[in-house]
Scaffold this motif. Sequence first.
Motif, PDB file in Angstrom:
ATOM      1  N   GLU A  48      -3.350  14.980  -2.308  1.00 56.40           N
ATOM      2  CA  GLU A  48      -2.536  15.169  -0.957  1.00 56.40           C
ATOM      3  C   GLU A  48      -3.670  14.301   0.412  1.00 56.40           C
ATOM      4  O   GLU A  48      -2.815  13.587   0.859  1.00 56.40           O
ATOM      5  CB  GLU A  48      -2.167  16.456  -0.510  1.00 56.40           C
ATOM      6  N   ARG A  49      -4.810  14.782   0.076  1.00 55.74           N
ATOM      7  CA  ARG A  49      -5.560  14.151   1.381  1.00 55.74           C
ATOM      8  C   ARG A  49      -5.787  12.645   0.959  1.00 55.74           C
ATOM      9  O   ARG A  49      -6.143  11.686   2.050  1.00 55.74           O
ATOM     10  CB  ARG A  49      -6.914  14.800   1.388  1.00 55.74           C
ATOM     11  N   LEU A  50      -5.851  12.200  -0.357  1.00 60.01           N
ATOM     12  CA  LEU A  50      -6.130  10.670  -0.626  1.00 60.01           C
ATOM     13  C   LEU A  50      -5.132   9.883  -0.072  1.00 60.01           C
ATOM     14  O   LEU A  50      -5.176   8.904   0.702  1.00 60.01           O
ATOM     15  CB  LEU A  50      -6.306  10.588  -2.179  1.00 60.01           C
ATOM     16  N   THR A  51      -3.902  10.146  -0.702  1.00 53.72           N
ATOM     17  CA  THR A  51      -2.670   9.502  -0.077  1.00 53.72           C
ATOM     18  C   THR A  51      -2.616   9.308   1.212  1.00 53.72           C
ATOM     19  O   THR A  51      -2.253   8.569   1.973  1.00 53.72           O
ATOM     20  CB  THR A  51      -1.519   9.837  -0.885  1.00 53.72           C
ATOM     21  N   THR A  52      -2.985  10.531   2.056  1.00 52.80           N
ATOM     22  CA  THR A  52      -2.698  10.666   3.554  1.00 52.80           C
ATOM     23  C   THR A  52      -3.776   9.683   4.315  1.00 52.80           C
ATOM     24  O   THR A  52      -3.399   8.834   5.211  1.00 52.80           O
ATOM     25  CB  THR A  52      -2.952  12.185   3.878  1.00 52.80           C
ATOM     26  N   ILE A  53      -5.011   9.790   3.657  1.00 49.40           N
ATOM     27  CA  ILE A  53      -5.904   8.931   4.519  1.00 49.40           C
ATOM     28  C   ILE A  53      -5.644   7.585   4.063  1.00 49.40           C
ATOM     29  O   ILE A  53      -5.776   6.877   5.081  1.00 49.40           O
ATOM     30  CB  ILE A  53      -7.136   9.521   3.877  1.00 49.40           C
ATOM     31  N   ARG A  54      -5.229   7.177   3.006  1.00 47.81           N
ATOM     32  CA  ARG A  54      -5.135   5.529   2.840  1.00 47.81           C
ATOM     33  C   ARG A  54      -3.947   5.243   3.588  1.00 47.81           C
ATOM     34  O   ARG A  54      -4.123   3.928   4.014  1.00 47.81           O
ATOM     35  CB  ARG A  54      -4.886   5.431   1.410  1.00 47.81           C
ATOM     36  N   ARG A  55      -3.087   5.879   3.756  1.00 40.44           N
ATOM     37  CA  ARG A  55      -1.818   5.484   4.623  1.00 40.44           C
ATOM     38  C   ARG A  55      -2.408   5.294   6.022  1.00 40.44           C
ATOM     39  O   ARG A  55      -1.707   4.445   6.775  1.00 40.44           O
ATOM     40  CB  ARG A  55      -0.609   6.455   4.216  1.00 40.44           C
ATOM     41  N   ALA A  56      -3.280   6.266   6.592  1.00 32.56           N
ATOM     42  CA  ALA A  56      -3.353   6.468   7.824  1.00 32.56           C
ATOM     43  C   ALA A  56      -4.524   5.043   7.982  1.00 32.56           C
ATOM     44  O   ALA A  56      -4.597   4.272   8.989  1.00 32.56           O
ATOM     45  CB  ALA A  56      -4.466   7.456   8.150  1.00 32.56           C
ATOM     46  N   GLN A  57      -5.371   4.590   6.927  1.00 31.96           N
ATOM     47  CA  GLN A  57      -6.178   3.451   7.243  1.00 31.96           C
ATOM     48  C   GLN A  57      -5.399   2.255   7.115  1.00 31.96           C
ATOM     49  O   GLN A  57      -5.989   1.238   7.464  1.00 31.96           O
ATOM     50  CB  GLN A  57      -7.174   3.605   5.993  1.00 31.96           C
ATOM     51  N   GLY A  58      -3.931   2.212   6.618  1.00 33.76           N
ATOM     52  CA  GLY A  58      -3.386   1.248   6.571  1.00 33.76           C
ATOM     53  C   GLY A  58      -3.471   0.050   5.358  1.00 33.76           C
ATOM     54  O   GLY A  58      -2.987  -0.890   5.274  1.00 33.76           O
ATOM     55  N   GLY A  83      -0.572  -0.133   3.505  1.00 33.31           N
ATOM     56  CA  GLY A  83      -0.260   1.249   3.901  1.00 33.31           C
ATOM     57  C   GLY A  83       0.419   1.777   2.568  1.00 33.31           C
ATOM     58  O   GLY A  83       0.985   3.198   2.600  1.00 33.31           O
ATOM     59  N   SER A  84       0.924   1.196   1.534  1.00 37.39           N
ATOM     60  CA  SER A  84       1.607   1.646   0.417  1.00 37.39           C
ATOM     61  C   SER A  84       0.578   2.237  -0.446  1.00 37.39           C
ATOM     62  O   SER A  84      -0.678   1.826  -0.680  1.00 37.39           O
ATOM     63  CB  SER A  84       2.319   0.587  -0.336  1.00 37.39           C
ATOM     64  N   VAL A  85       1.224   3.242  -1.312  1.00 39.27           N
ATOM     65  CA  VAL A  85       0.344   3.823  -2.410  1.00 39.27           C
ATOM     66  C   VAL A  85       1.157   3.707  -3.594  1.00 39.27           C
ATOM     67  O   VAL A  85       2.362   4.070  -3.793  1.00 39.27           O
ATOM     68  CB  VAL A  85       0.178   5.174  -2.049  1.00 39.27           C
ATOM     69  N   VAL A  86       0.785   3.020  -4.725  1.00 38.93           N
ATOM     70  CA  VAL A  86       1.529   2.537  -5.985  1.00 38.93           C
ATOM     71  C   VAL A  86       0.701   3.074  -7.037  1.00 38.93           C
ATOM     72  O   VAL A  86      -0.398   2.715  -7.120  1.00 38.93           O
ATOM     73  CB  VAL A  86       1.482   0.988  -6.003  1.00 38.93           C
ATOM     74  N   GLY A  87       1.637   3.610  -7.925  1.00 37.37           N
ATOM     75  CA  GLY A  87       0.796   4.201  -9.207  1.00 37.37           C
ATOM     76  C   GLY A  87       1.082   3.356 -10.345  1.00 37.37           C
ATOM     77  O   GLY A  87       1.980   2.481 -10.505  1.00 37.37           O
ATOM     78  N   ALA A 140      -3.616  -0.957   1.395  1.00 39.38           N
ATOM     79  CA  ALA A 140      -2.719  -0.720   0.053  1.00 39.38           C
ATOM     80  C   ALA A 140      -3.652  -0.454  -0.921  1.00 39.38           C
ATOM     81  O   ALA A 140      -4.998  -0.349  -1.034  1.00 39.38           O
ATOM     82  CB  ALA A 140      -2.123  -2.066  -0.285  1.00 39.38           C
ATOM     83  N   THR A 141      -2.879   0.610  -1.878  1.00 39.30           N
ATOM     84  CA  THR A 141      -3.640   1.402  -2.826  1.00 39.30           C
ATOM     85  C   THR A 141      -2.929   1.232  -4.091  1.00 39.30           C
ATOM     86  O   THR A 141      -1.787   1.625  -4.350  1.00 39.30           O
ATOM     87  CB  THR A 141      -3.743   2.840  -2.361  1.00 39.30           C
ATOM     88  N   LEU A 142      -3.636   1.011  -5.129  1.00 41.39           N
ATOM     89  CA  LEU A 142      -3.011   1.149  -6.371  1.00 41.39           C
ATOM     90  C   LEU A 142      -3.860   2.169  -7.439  1.00 41.39           C
ATOM     91  O   LEU A 142      -4.958   2.151  -7.499  1.00 41.39           O
ATOM     92  CB  LEU A 142      -3.445  -0.254  -7.251  1.00 41.39           C
ATOM     93  N   LEU A 143      -3.242   3.118  -7.855  1.00 44.95           N
ATOM     94  CA  LEU A 143      -3.881   4.045  -8.666  1.00 44.95           C
ATOM     95  C   LEU A 143      -3.366   4.178 -10.036  1.00 44.95           C
ATOM     96  O   LEU A 143      -2.147   4.115 -10.322  1.00 44.95           O
ATOM     97  CB  LEU A 143      -3.116   5.654  -7.977  1.00 44.95           C
ATOM     98  N   ILE A 144      -4.369   3.684 -11.004  1.00 43.92           N
ATOM     99  CA  ILE A 144      -3.911   3.633 -12.373  1.00 43.92           C
ATOM    100  C   ILE A 144      -4.629   4.929 -13.045  1.00 43.92           C
ATOM    101  O   ILE A 144      -5.560   5.261 -13.212  1.00 43.92           O
ATOM    102  CB  ILE A 144      -5.155   2.493 -12.986  1.00 43.92           C
ATOM    103  N   THR A 145      -3.454   5.871 -13.247  1.00 45.85           N
ATOM    104  CA  THR A 145      -3.783   7.218 -13.519  1.00 45.85           C
ATOM    105  C   THR A 145      -2.650   7.678 -14.261  1.00 45.85           C
ATOM    106  O   THR A 145      -1.274   6.947 -14.246  1.00 45.85           O
ATOM    107  CB  THR A 145      -3.874   8.020 -12.311  1.00 45.85           C
TER     108      THR A 145
END
Length: 539
Positions: free
Chosen positions: A481-491, A358-362, A493-498
Amino acid sequence: MPAVPAGVPSAREVLRGVVRRRSWSLAVAAAGSCVHQACEALVPLAIGLVVQDAVASGRLGDALVAVGCVFALFVVLSAGGGLAFYLNAGGALREAHVLRSQGVARILGDRGIGGGRSAGEWSSILTSDATATAQAARAGSNVLSGAVGLAVTAAVLLNIDVWLGLGTLLTVPPLILGIDAISPRLEARLRERAQAAGLAAALAAELVRALAPLRAFGGAGEALRRYRAATARCLDADIAAASANAVVAAVGLVATATVTVALATAAGWMAFDGRIDVGQFVTVVAMASFVGDPVSRIASGIQQLTAARASAARIAPLLGEVARDGVDHREMVDTGTVVLEGVFAGPLRGLTLWLDPGSVVGLVALDPAVAATLMAILSGERYNLRGRLLLAPHEIHLFGRTLTEALDTGKATDAARVQAALHAASADGLPEHLTEAGSNLSGGQRQRVALARALAAEPAVLVLTDPLTALDAVTEDQVAERLTTIRRAQGGATLLITTSPPLLSRCDHVLYIDTRGTAITATHADLMSEPGYAAAVLR
């Protein structure tokens, strides 16, 4: 001979695997082929008996019975040959499919499999070399049935005259050994031909892909020159392989002619001398014309085995075990948490990275090699996460002729989830029909479709590299906004290299690695006080 890398099977091991997988059908096919050759070898004997016992006696009944026996012999040999052809051809096709499937699975699952070969060369290996390797099964059947045919021929001739039988047994094996002795030369030429053909195919694929820019800067002439040079090398290799193949075929024909002439001459002399009767003479002459068939079968089998060995050596790297390196990392697959601790690889100096469910890390790295090395580690080494970790690189490839096909992740995702992914990527409302690789879409639209595909897959771990660079500022903020919201809802982990501020501002925290390799973990807002970070994300 070059050393075989650890974990990569040898050409012999590949061929043994082919035979082992098809052992049952190959055994039945070999039996049918042997029956075919044995019966075909007995046909001259049957014809000789017809001449001797039926025609010479003048009794119609005996002649009809003899003809019926010859017909039955032809029925049996036809059935055996047909069964052998069906099983051998079907087995070779199925085995080629298995080899191609294994090879493609290895290429898709192991990013380190490149080995210096281009996509075109791998394509050549997966087609022509897989087909040639699969022919090893048929080759064994040809050699075995040819040997049976020769054995039956020798037995019949020994029964007629010992010297005729011994002459066959003492003449044919050395000729076959001579054919086998020159097969390594053919194998080397076939390997050179396959390599040259693969390189030419690779160059052609690259030129077609780059056709538009080539025309734009006037490089079409130089491209044509290079392609002509590559095809010329391929032609030379083809001619060399054909020449070697012709030598093997010529030796086989000479062997056949030698045995045939020798047997016919000896039989004529014996018939003239009264040592054999008319029926036996007919049998020997017919045997002399037949003996070329088993010799040709054996020669053909040797050629097929030679070609199969050459192709097996080329396809072997795709059939080996996946290699791993000594990177000090660990993962918690059950919870979906990924942990990299103290990683030293390339420019990485003790990197520690946590990705919780559920985390979103940059990730912002001033040295592009840092991100590239991290991607290589995640994509090429973390094999236990296969099916759970999805890396979506910046380069976009869309597959299929419709939007539905392009979004198909192979996971039977329901329509509602696909639509939610499209909405999150602001890709709803795009045309359903797509031209090749989605070329009828703009760069931003293609990027959003690729993002929607990644979101629809719902991986436990999603790694995205600059996913919004082709979008305008308003759409970029909306999708972030939508990307981070849907990934947290999916549960997941997300790594954004950006370096996208809209994305980084919505991350739970950002891992910033400066030019010295120093790693700082903080929120986007806090990191804006770092001059290097601010310059990177605000450029």
